[in-house]
Design a protein around this motif. Structure first.
Motif, PDB file in Angstrom:
ATOM      1  N   ARG A 266       0.832  -1.205   0.000  1.00  0.00           N
ATOM      2  CA  ARG A 266       0.000   0.000   0.000  1.00  0.00           C
ATOM      3  C   ARG A 266       0.871   1.262   0.000  1.00  0.00           C
ATOM      4  NH1 ARG A 266      -4.264  -0.736   3.978  1.00  0.00           N
ATOM      5  NH2 ARG A 266      -5.231  -1.809   2.245  1.00  0.00           N
ATOM      6  N   LEU A 267       0.441   2.262  -0.765  1.00  0.00           N
ATOM      7  CA  LEU A 267       1.136   3.545  -0.811  1.00  0.00           C
ATOM      8  C   LEU A 267       0.631   4.469   0.294  1.00  0.00           C
ATOM      9  CD1 LEU A 267       1.269   4.444  -4.611  1.00  0.00           C
ATOM     10  CD2 LEU A 267       3.045   3.418  -3.204  1.00  0.00           C
ATOM     11  N   TYR A 268       1.554   5.242   0.847  1.00  0.00           N
ATOM     12  CA  TYR A 268       1.235   6.205   1.896  1.00  0.00           C
ATOM     13  C   TYR A 268       1.940   7.529   1.619  1.00  0.00           C
ATOM     14  CZ  TYR A 268      -0.460   2.396   4.904  1.00  0.00           C
ATOM     15  OH  TYR A 268      -1.149   1.338   5.429  1.00  0.00           O
ATOM     16  N   LEU A 269       1.405   8.581   2.217  1.00  0.00           N
ATOM     17  CA  LEU A 269       2.045   9.886   2.207  1.00  0.00           C
ATOM     18  C   LEU A 269       2.598  10.129   3.603  1.00  0.00           C
ATOM     19  CD1 LEU A 269       2.427  12.568   0.529  1.00  0.00           C
ATOM     20  CD2 LEU A 269       0.459  13.406   1.812  1.00  0.00           C
ATOM     21  N   VAL A 270       3.863  10.539   3.698  1.00  0.00           N
ATOM     22  CA  VAL A 270       4.507  10.779   4.992  1.00  0.00           C
ATOM     23  C   VAL A 270       4.083  12.156   5.508  1.00  0.00           C
ATOM     24  CG1 VAL A 270       6.716  11.072   6.173  1.00  0.00           C
ATOM     25  CG2 VAL A 270       6.480   9.339   4.381  1.00  0.00           C
ATOM     26  N   ILE A 271       3.580  12.182   6.770  1.00  0.00           N
ATOM     27  CA  ILE A 271       3.205  13.467   7.365  1.00  0.00           C
ATOM     28  C   ILE A 271       4.015  13.773   8.622  1.00  0.00           C
ATOM     29  CG2 ILE A 271       0.889  13.403   6.392  1.00  0.00           C
ATOM     30  CD1 ILE A 271      -0.091  12.784   9.290  1.00  0.00           C
ATOM     31  N   GLY A 272       4.879  12.850   9.033  1.00  0.00           N
ATOM     32  CA  GLY A 272       5.736  13.070  10.192  1.00  0.00           C
ATOM     33  C   GLY A 272       6.904  12.102  10.170  1.00  0.00           C
ATOM     34  N   VAL A 273       8.050  12.541  10.706  1.00  0.00           N
ATOM     35  CA  VAL A 273       9.259  11.707  10.689  1.00  0.00           C
ATOM     36  C   VAL A 273       9.975  11.819  12.033  1.00  0.00           C
ATOM     37  CG1 VAL A 273      11.469  11.278   9.540  1.00  0.00           C
ATOM     38  CG2 VAL A 273       9.550  12.163   8.220  1.00  0.00           C
ATOM     39  N   THR A 274      10.366  10.660  12.605  1.00  0.00           N
ATOM     40  CA  THR A 274      11.238  10.631  13.778  1.00  0.00           C
ATOM     41  C   THR A 274      12.492   9.850  13.383  1.00  0.00           C
ATOM     42  OG1 THR A 274      10.341   8.584  14.696  1.00  0.00           O
ATOM     43  CG2 THR A 274       9.235  10.634  15.332  1.00  0.00           C
ATOM     44  N   GLN A 275      13.349   9.547  14.356  1.00  0.00           N
ATOM     45  CA  GLN A 275      14.579   8.826  14.031  1.00  0.00           C
ATOM     46  C   GLN A 275      14.317   7.422  13.503  1.00  0.00           C
ATOM     47  OE1 GLN A 275      17.066   9.049  17.547  1.00  0.00           O
ATOM     48  NE2 GLN A 275      18.466  10.371  16.415  1.00  0.00           N
TER      49      GLN A 275
ATOM     50  N   VAL B  21       8.028   6.641  10.920  1.00  0.00           N
ATOM     51  CA  VAL B  21       7.374   7.676  10.123  1.00  0.00           C
ATOM     52  C   VAL B  21       5.871   7.610  10.381  1.00  0.00           C
ATOM     53  CG1 VAL B  21       9.097   7.777   8.290  1.00  0.00           C
ATOM     54  CG2 VAL B  21       7.226   6.186   8.093  1.00  0.00           C
ATOM     55  N   GLU B  22       5.220   8.748  10.314  1.00  0.00           N
ATOM     56  CA  GLU B  22       3.775   8.823  10.477  1.00  0.00           C
ATOM     57  C   GLU B  22       3.195   8.959   9.077  1.00  0.00           C
ATOM     58  OE1 GLU B  22       0.661  11.288  13.280  1.00  0.00           O
ATOM     59  OE2 GLU B  22       2.632  12.125  12.890  1.00  0.00           O
ATOM     60  N   VAL B  23       2.309   8.038   8.705  1.00  0.00           N
ATOM     61  CA  VAL B  23       1.805   7.991   7.334  1.00  0.00           C
ATOM     62  C   VAL B  23       0.281   7.972   7.285  1.00  0.00           C
ATOM     63  CG1 VAL B  23       3.873   6.847   6.421  1.00  0.00           C
ATOM     64  CG2 VAL B  23       1.974   5.458   7.263  1.00  0.00           C
ATOM     65  N   VAL B  24      -0.256   8.396   6.144  1.00  0.00           N
ATOM     66  CA  VAL B  24      -1.697   8.364   5.876  1.00  0.00           C
ATOM     67  C   VAL B  24      -1.899   7.972   4.417  1.00  0.00           C
ATOM     68  CG1 VAL B  24      -2.357  10.091   7.594  1.00  0.00           C
ATOM     69  CG2 VAL B  24      -1.740  10.828   5.317  1.00  0.00           C
ATOM     70  N   ASP B  25      -3.082   7.417   4.135  1.00  0.00           N
ATOM     71  CA  ASP B  25      -3.414   7.134   2.739  1.00  0.00           C
ATOM     72  C   ASP B  25      -4.733   7.789   2.330  1.00  0.00           C
ATOM     73  OD1 ASP B  25      -5.369   5.505   3.850  1.00  0.00           O
ATOM     74  OD2 ASP B  25      -4.629   3.659   2.957  1.00  0.00           O
ATOM     75  N   GLY B  26      -5.411   8.420   3.283  1.00  0.00           N
ATOM     76  CA  GLY B  26      -6.638   9.138   2.972  1.00  0.00           C
ATOM     77  C   GLY B  26      -7.862   8.252   2.864  1.00  0.00           C
ATOM     78  N   LYS B  27      -7.669   6.945   2.864  1.00  0.00           N
ATOM     79  CA  LYS B  27      -8.798   6.022   2.737  1.00  0.00           C
ATOM     80  C   LYS B  27      -8.916   5.145   3.983  1.00  0.00           C
ATOM     81  CE  LYS B  27     -10.866   2.740  -0.463  1.00  0.00           C
ATOM     82  NZ  LYS B  27     -10.727   2.060  -1.742  1.00  0.00           N
ATOM     83  N   PHE B  28      -7.935   4.283   4.210  1.00  0.00           N
ATOM     84  CA  PHE B  28      -7.944   3.416   5.375  1.00  0.00           C
ATOM     85  C   PHE B  28      -7.286   4.096   6.576  1.00  0.00           C
ATOM     86  CE2 PHE B  28      -7.906   0.559   1.682  1.00  0.00           C
ATOM     87  CZ  PHE B  28      -9.119  -0.071   1.889  1.00  0.00           C
ATOM     88  N   ARG B  29      -6.256   4.869   6.312  1.00  0.00           N
ATOM     89  CA  ARG B  29      -5.564   5.640   7.346  1.00  0.00           C
ATOM     90  C   ARG B  29      -5.748   7.113   7.017  1.00  0.00           C
ATOM     91  NH1 ARG B  29      -4.307   3.496  12.221  1.00  0.00           N
ATOM     92  NH2 ARG B  29      -3.953   1.296  11.866  1.00  0.00           N
ATOM     93  N   LYS B  30      -6.756   7.690   7.640  1.00  0.00           N
ATOM     94  CA  LYS B  30      -7.097   9.085   7.362  1.00  0.00           C
ATOM     95  C   LYS B  30      -6.248  10.012   8.213  1.00  0.00           C
ATOM     96  CE  LYS B  30     -11.598   7.858   5.750  1.00  0.00           C
ATOM     97  NZ  LYS B  30     -12.992   8.158   5.657  1.00  0.00           N
TER      98      LYS B  30
ATOM     99  N   GLN C  38      -5.751  11.127  -1.234  1.00  0.00           N
ATOM    100  CA  GLN C  38      -6.126  10.026  -2.124  1.00  0.00           C
ATOM    101  C   GLN C  38      -5.784  10.354  -3.576  1.00  0.00           C
ATOM    102  OE1 GLN C  38     -10.248   9.019  -1.601  1.00  0.00           O
ATOM    103  NE2 GLN C  38     -10.016   8.646   0.585  1.00  0.00           N
ATOM    104  N   LYS C  39      -6.036  11.594  -4.000  1.00  0.00           N
ATOM    105  CA  LYS C  39      -5.738  12.002  -5.371  1.00  0.00           C
ATOM    106  C   LYS C  39      -4.251  11.908  -5.675  1.00  0.00           C
ATOM    107  CE  LYS C  39      -9.612  15.115  -6.227  1.00  0.00           C
ATOM    108  NZ  LYS C  39     -10.001  16.510  -6.480  1.00  0.00           N
ATOM    109  N   VAL C  40      -3.433  12.408  -4.745  1.00  0.00           N
ATOM    110  CA  VAL C  40      -1.981  12.375  -4.946  1.00  0.00           C
ATOM    111  C   VAL C  40      -1.493  10.933  -5.062  1.00  0.00           C
ATOM    112  CG1 VAL C  40       0.227  12.816  -3.802  1.00  0.00           C
ATOM    113  CG2 VAL C  40      -1.518  14.588  -3.858  1.00  0.00           C
ATOM    114  N   LEU C  41      -1.953  10.063  -4.171  1.00  0.00           N
ATOM    115  CA  LEU C  41      -1.502   8.673  -4.190  1.00  0.00           C
ATOM    116  C   LEU C  41      -2.021   7.930  -5.422  1.00  0.00           C
ATOM    117  CD1 LEU C  41      -1.779   7.752  -0.403  1.00  0.00           C
ATOM    118  CD2 LEU C  41       0.255   8.413  -1.695  1.00  0.00           C
ATOM    119  N   ALA C  42      -3.216   8.258  -5.880  1.00  0.00           N
ATOM    120  CA  ALA C  42      -3.755   7.631  -7.095  1.00  0.00           C
ATOM    121  C   ALA C  42      -2.904   7.986  -8.295  1.00  0.00           C
ATOM    122  CB  ALA C  42      -5.197   8.048  -7.307  1.00  0.00           C
ATOM    123  N   GLU C  43      -2.443   9.236  -8.364  1.00  0.00           N
ATOM    124  CA  GLU C  43      -1.573   9.665  -9.471  1.00  0.00           C
ATOM    125  C   GLU C  43      -0.249   8.904  -9.431  1.00  0.00           C
ATOM    126  OE1 GLU C  43      -1.028  13.868  -9.059  1.00  0.00           O
ATOM    127  OE2 GLU C  43      -3.145  14.301  -9.409  1.00  0.00           O
ATOM    128  N   LYS C  44       0.283   8.683  -8.239  1.00  0.00           N
ATOM    129  CA  LYS C  44       1.583   8.000  -8.093  1.00  0.00           C
ATOM    130  C   LYS C  44       1.462   6.508  -8.439  1.00  0.00           C
ATOM    131  CE  LYS C  44       3.127  11.875  -6.807  1.00  0.00           C
ATOM    132  NZ  LYS C  44       3.517  12.805  -7.829  1.00  0.00           N
TER     133      LYS C  44
END
Length: 90
Positions: free
Chosen positions: A21-30, A33-42, A81-87
């Protein structure tokens, strides 16, 4: 060597129930990473992933979304969701 993970990067899960599954990173630690996909992980229910369990697909930031996340502005699940669909088409 893995590409740099930053806010706005598109990553793919390599382990777990969400493998592939593709995700977008919205936070980073050492180590995570904190990720979302807009569908299952909002955006209001993010997922923490170990950096070892993801693969960077596009390390270049998704500029508009990344800037909004960094500024603390609202980001819509539909926009993610739109960004991940394009990718996925690449």
């Amino acid at each position: 060597m893995q590409r740099e993970i930053q806010i706005g990067s598109v990553v793919q899960s390599t382990l777990g129930k969400d493998s592939g599954r593709l995700y977008l990173v919205i936070g980073v630690t050492q180590t995570r990473v904190e990720v979302v996909d807009g569908k299952f992980r909002k955006i209001n229910r993010t997922k923490l992933k170990n950096k070892k369990h993801i693969k960077v697909i596009i390390s270049k930031r998704e500029k508009t979304l990344a800037e909004r996340i960094i500024k603390g502005e609202a980001v819509s699940n539909r926009g993610i969701q739109k960004v991940l669909a394009e990718k996925e088409k690449i």
